[in-house]
Design a protein around this motif. Structure first.
Motif, PDB file in Angstrom:
ATOM      1  N   VAL A 181      22.870  73.957 105.148  1.00 51.69           N
ATOM      2  CA  VAL A 181      22.034  72.844 105.787  1.00 51.69           C
ATOM      3  C   VAL A 181      22.985  71.604 106.086  1.00 51.69           C
ATOM      4  O   VAL A 181      24.074  71.434 105.421  1.00 51.69           O
ATOM      5  N   GLN A 182      22.683  71.151 107.173  1.00 55.41           N
ATOM      6  CA  GLN A 182      23.541  69.835 107.559  1.00 55.41           C
ATOM      7  C   GLN A 182      22.673  68.782 107.959  1.00 55.41           C
ATOM      8  O   GLN A 182      21.807  68.964 108.451  1.00 55.41           O
ATOM      9  N   LEU A 183      23.207  67.537 107.481  1.00 60.79           N
ATOM     10  CA  LEU A 183      22.403  66.420 107.896  1.00 60.79           C
ATOM     11  C   LEU A 183      23.451  65.460 108.592  1.00 60.79           C
ATOM     12  O   LEU A 183      24.492  65.227 108.334  1.00 60.79           O
ATOM     13  N   VAL A 184      23.026  65.285 109.623  1.00 61.76           N
ATOM     14  CA  VAL A 184      23.825  64.489 110.920  1.00 61.76           C
ATOM     15  C   VAL A 184      23.271  63.220 111.234  1.00 61.76           C
ATOM     16  O   VAL A 184      22.143  63.069 111.853  1.00 61.76           O
ATOM     17  N   GLU A 185      23.961  61.843 110.945  1.00 60.74           N
ATOM     18  CA  GLU A 185      23.513  60.686 111.240  1.00 60.74           C
ATOM     19  C   GLU A 185      24.198  60.399 112.631  1.00 60.74           C
ATOM     20  O   GLU A 185      25.310  61.010 112.856  1.00 60.74           O
ATOM     21  N   SER A 186      23.450  59.565 113.318  1.00 63.16           N
ATOM     22  CA  SER A 186      24.133  59.181 114.547  1.00 63.16           C
ATOM     23  C   SER A 186      23.379  57.507 114.682  1.00 63.16           C
ATOM     24  O   SER A 186      22.262  57.359 114.159  1.00 63.16           O
TER      25      SER A 186
ATOM     26  N   GLU B 271      16.771  70.818  96.492  1.00 67.91           N
ATOM     27  CA  GLU B 271      18.137  70.476  96.325  1.00 67.91           C
ATOM     28  C   GLU B 271      18.639  69.266  97.094  1.00 67.91           C
ATOM     29  O   GLU B 271      17.804  68.766  98.216  1.00 67.91           O
ATOM     30  N   ASP B 272      19.447  68.399  96.890  1.00 73.31           N
ATOM     31  CA  ASP B 272      19.960  67.326  97.406  1.00 73.31           C
ATOM     32  C   ASP B 272      20.844  67.385  98.444  1.00 73.31           C
ATOM     33  O   ASP B 272      21.938  68.066  98.181  1.00 73.31           O
ATOM     34  N   TYR B 273      20.658  66.952  99.507  1.00 74.26           N
ATOM     35  CA  TYR B 273      21.619  66.962 100.627  1.00 74.26           C
ATOM     36  C   TYR B 273      22.156  65.519 101.446  1.00 74.26           C
ATOM     37  O   TYR B 273      21.034  64.859 101.206  1.00 74.26           O
ATOM     38  N   TRP B 274      23.247  65.303 101.733  1.00 76.33           N
ATOM     39  CA  TRP B 274      23.806  64.133 102.188  1.00 76.33           C
ATOM     40  C   TRP B 274      24.250  64.261 103.635  1.00 76.33           C
ATOM     41  O   TRP B 274      25.057  65.300 103.889  1.00 76.33           O
ATOM     42  N   GLY B 275      24.195  63.393 104.309  1.00 70.14           N
ATOM     43  CA  GLY B 275      24.859  63.444 105.741  1.00 70.14           C
ATOM     44  C   GLY B 275      26.324  62.795 105.325  1.00 70.14           C
ATOM     45  O   GLY B 275      26.658  62.414 104.423  1.00 70.14           O
ATOM     46  N   GLN B 276      27.157  62.575 106.547  1.00 68.58           N
ATOM     47  CA  GLN B 276      28.712  62.109 106.312  1.00 68.58           C
ATOM     48  C   GLN B 276      28.618  60.766 106.549  1.00 68.58           C
ATOM     49  O   GLN B 276      29.625  60.022 106.333  1.00 68.58           O
ATOM     50  N   GLY B 277      27.516  60.131 106.837  1.00 69.49           N
ATOM     51  CA  GLY B 277      27.603  58.568 107.097  1.00 69.49           C
ATOM     52  C   GLY B 277      27.954  58.323 108.360  1.00 69.49           C
ATOM     53  O   GLY B 277      28.709  58.797 109.249  1.00 69.49           O
ATOM     54  N   THR B 278      27.318  57.137 108.670  1.00 68.70           N
ATOM     55  CA  THR B 278      27.558  56.260 110.218  1.00 68.70           C
ATOM     56  C   THR B 278      28.026  54.948 109.927  1.00 68.70           C
ATOM     57  O   THR B 278      27.023  54.181 108.981  1.00 68.70           O
TER      58      THR B 278
END
Length: 121
Positions: free
Chosen positions: A2-7, A108-115
């Motif tokens: 799973v990936q979370l991607v912020e933009s 489950e808890d997932y986080w993006g990389q941040g923007t």
């Protein structure tokens, strides 16, 4: 996986607006709560707001009336509309999702990389 991607982050003048997006991809059965957090320079990460699957939202007092969280469940995407931005809103903004990867899986808890959001005075 799973990936979370912020933009959508960037530099904006005080009083301006930005819209952040958070797209979740990968093996996902269901997403429960999605949230936005931020971490300013020299500060701890803090909660900005959350949104449930049904669209119920909650916000930190510091952003109430200025920020709006929404989501598109079909796209596994959450949004953060930020209006009337202030220099103190400058921070790295992170997306969070509580999700299951399959029917019998655990949440489950997932986080993006941040923007990065920078508000100039």
């Amino acid at each position: 996986q799973v990936q979370l991607v912020e933009s959508g982050g960037g530099l904006v003048q005080a009083g301006g607006s930005l819209r952040l997006s958070c797209a979740a991809s990968g093996i996902i059965f269901s997403i429960n709560v999605m949230g936005w957090y931020r971490q300013g320079p020299g500060k701890q990460r803090e909660l900005v707001g959350t949104i449930t699957t049904s669209g119920s939202t909650s916000y930190a007092d510091s952003v109430k009336g200025r920020f709006t969280i929404s989501r598109d469940n079909a796209k596994n995407t959450a949004y953060l509309q930020m209006n009337s931005l202030k220099p103190e809103d400058t921070a790295v903004y992170y997306c969070n999702a509580v999700l299951k990867k399959w029917t019998w899986g655990r949440w489950e808890d997932y986080w993006g990389q941040g923007t990065q959001v920078t508000v100039s005075s």
